[in-house]
Every structure is written in C-alpha cells, then in structure tokens.
Write a protein that holds these residues in place. Structure first.
Motif, PDB file in Angstrom:
ATOM      1  N   CYS A  32       0.832  -1.212   0.000  1.00 33.18           N
ATOM      2  CA  CYS A  32       0.000   0.000   0.000  1.00 33.18           C
ATOM      3  C   CYS A  32       0.863   1.257   0.000  1.00 33.18           C
ATOM      4  O   CYS A  32       0.564   2.216  -0.710  1.00 33.18           O
ATOM      5  CB  CYS A  32      -0.933   0.010   1.204  1.00 33.18           C
ATOM      6  SG  CYS A  32      -2.239  -1.215   1.117  1.00 33.18           S
ATOM      7  N   ASP A  36       0.946   4.065  -2.915  1.00 33.80           N
ATOM      8  CA  ASP A  36       0.640   5.440  -2.512  1.00 33.80           C
ATOM      9  C   ASP A  36       1.784   6.381  -2.867  1.00 33.80           C
ATOM     10  O   ASP A  36       1.555   7.492  -3.345  1.00 33.80           O
ATOM     11  CB  ASP A  36       0.364   5.483  -1.009  1.00 33.80           C
ATOM     12  CG  ASP A  36      -0.147   6.832  -0.556  1.00 33.80           C
ATOM     13  OD1 ASP A  36      -1.072   7.368  -1.200  1.00 33.80           O
ATOM     14  OD2 ASP A  36       0.385   7.348   0.446  1.00 33.80           O
ATOM     15  N   GLN A  37       3.020   5.945  -2.653  1.00 36.22           N
ATOM     16  CA  GLN A  37       4.198   6.766  -2.962  1.00 36.22           C
ATOM     17  C   GLN A  37       4.274   7.078  -4.449  1.00 36.22           C
ATOM     18  O   GLN A  37       4.720   8.154  -4.850  1.00 36.22           O
ATOM     19  CB  GLN A  37       5.467   6.034  -2.510  1.00 36.22           C
ATOM     20  CG  GLN A  37       6.744   6.805  -2.719  1.00 36.22           C
ATOM     21  CD  GLN A  37       6.889   7.950  -1.735  1.00 36.22           C
ATOM     22  OE1 GLN A  37       6.311   7.935  -0.662  1.00 36.22           O
ATOM     23  NE2 GLN A  37       7.664   8.938  -2.086  1.00 36.22           N
ATOM     24  N   SER A  38       3.827   6.147  -5.291  1.00 36.70           N
ATOM     25  CA  SER A  38       3.879   6.363  -6.741  1.00 36.70           C
ATOM     26  C   SER A  38       2.644   7.116  -7.237  1.00 36.70           C
ATOM     27  O   SER A  38       2.473   7.279  -8.445  1.00 36.70           O
ATOM     28  CB  SER A  38       3.992   5.029  -7.474  1.00 36.70           C
ATOM     29  OG  SER A  38       2.766   4.329  -7.414  1.00 36.70           O
ATOM     30  N   ARG A  39       1.789   7.528  -6.317  1.00 32.67           N
ATOM     31  CA  ARG A  39       0.547   8.245  -6.634  1.00 32.67           C
ATOM     32  C   ARG A  39      -0.341   7.434  -7.583  1.00 32.67           C
ATOM     33  O   ARG A  39      -0.952   7.959  -8.505  1.00 32.67           O
ATOM     34  CB  ARG A  39       0.845   9.617  -7.214  1.00 32.67           C
ATOM     35  CG  ARG A  39       1.510  10.543  -6.219  1.00 32.67           C
ATOM     36  CD  ARG A  39       1.660  11.934  -6.789  1.00 32.67           C
ATOM     37  NE  ARG A  39       2.132  12.846  -5.771  1.00 32.67           N
ATOM     38  CZ  ARG A  39       3.394  13.202  -5.632  1.00 32.67           C
ATOM     39  NH1 ARG A  39       4.312  12.715  -6.422  1.00 32.67           N
ATOM     40  NH2 ARG A  39       3.739  14.050  -4.688  1.00 32.67           N
ATOM     41  N   GLY A  40      -0.355   6.115  -7.383  1.00 31.10           N
ATOM     42  CA  GLY A  40      -1.216   5.237  -8.158  1.00 31.10           C
ATOM     43  C   GLY A  40      -0.694   4.884  -9.532  1.00 31.10           C
ATOM     44  O   GLY A  40      -1.382   4.206 -10.289  1.00 31.10           O
ATOM     45  N   GLU A  41       0.516   5.321  -9.877  1.00 27.79           N
ATOM     46  CA  GLU A  41       1.064   5.011 -11.194  1.00 27.79           C
ATOM     47  C   GLU A  41       1.636   3.608 -11.263  1.00 27.79           C
ATOM     48  O   GLU A  41       1.858   3.079 -12.347  1.00 27.79           O
ATOM     49  CB  GLU A  41       2.139   6.030 -11.573  1.00 27.79           C
ATOM     50  CG  GLU A  41       1.592   7.422 -11.789  1.00 27.79           C
ATOM     51  CD  GLU A  41       2.662   8.420 -12.160  1.00 27.79           C
ATOM     52  OE1 GLU A  41       3.797   8.010 -12.455  1.00 27.79           O
ATOM     53  OE2 GLU A  41       2.360   9.619 -12.163  1.00 27.79           O
ATOM     54  N   GLN A  42       1.912   2.987 -10.133  1.00 27.91           N
ATOM     55  CA  GLN A  42       2.442   1.628 -10.085  1.00 27.91           C
ATOM     56  C   GLN A  42       1.411   0.723  -9.432  1.00 27.91           C
ATOM     57  O   GLN A  42       0.554   1.167  -8.672  1.00 27.91           O
ATOM     58  CB  GLN A  42       3.747   1.587  -9.287  1.00 27.91           C
ATOM     59  CG  GLN A  42       4.851   2.420  -9.868  1.00 27.91           C
ATOM     60  CD  GLN A  42       5.317   1.896 -11.211  1.00 27.91           C
ATOM     61  OE1 GLN A  42       5.456   0.697 -11.396  1.00 27.91           O
ATOM     62  NE2 GLN A  42       5.537   2.782 -12.136  1.00 27.91           N
TER      63      GLN A  42
END
Length: 53
Positions: A32, A36-42
C-alpha cells in the motif's frame, strides 16, 4: 526518461519460519505504501503462502 514498458518488476520477499511474526500484515502495508508513494502510477501484487498449511 521513465518508460514504463521497459521497467523490470521489483520483487520484495518477507520470510521467516516463525509463525505470528506479522509477515502478511507487513507485506500488505508495504504494498500500500509503495502504490501510494507512486501516486497510483504503479501496481502491487501481494502473494501470501503459508508453509504450515
């Protein structure tokens, strides 16, 4: 340049022989946090296997 098509998947393993050591909980929280760190891109896949059945 960040080309998503050429990125290799990252594998992170949490392993110990001791039961009740929060492996599953830690793996889910880690997945999670990474998404979250990738802002949903991963995306993240969590696979849980219990050797004790």
């Amino acid at each position: 340049m960040n080309d998503k098509k050429n990125r290799e998947p990252m594998v992170i393993a949490l392993a110990t022989g001791k039961g009740g050591s929060m492996k599953t909980t830690s793996a889910v929280f880690l997945a999670c946090a990474l998404v979250d760190q990738s802002r949903g891109e991963q995306r993240a896949l969590v696979a849980d296997a219990d050797v004790q059945g």
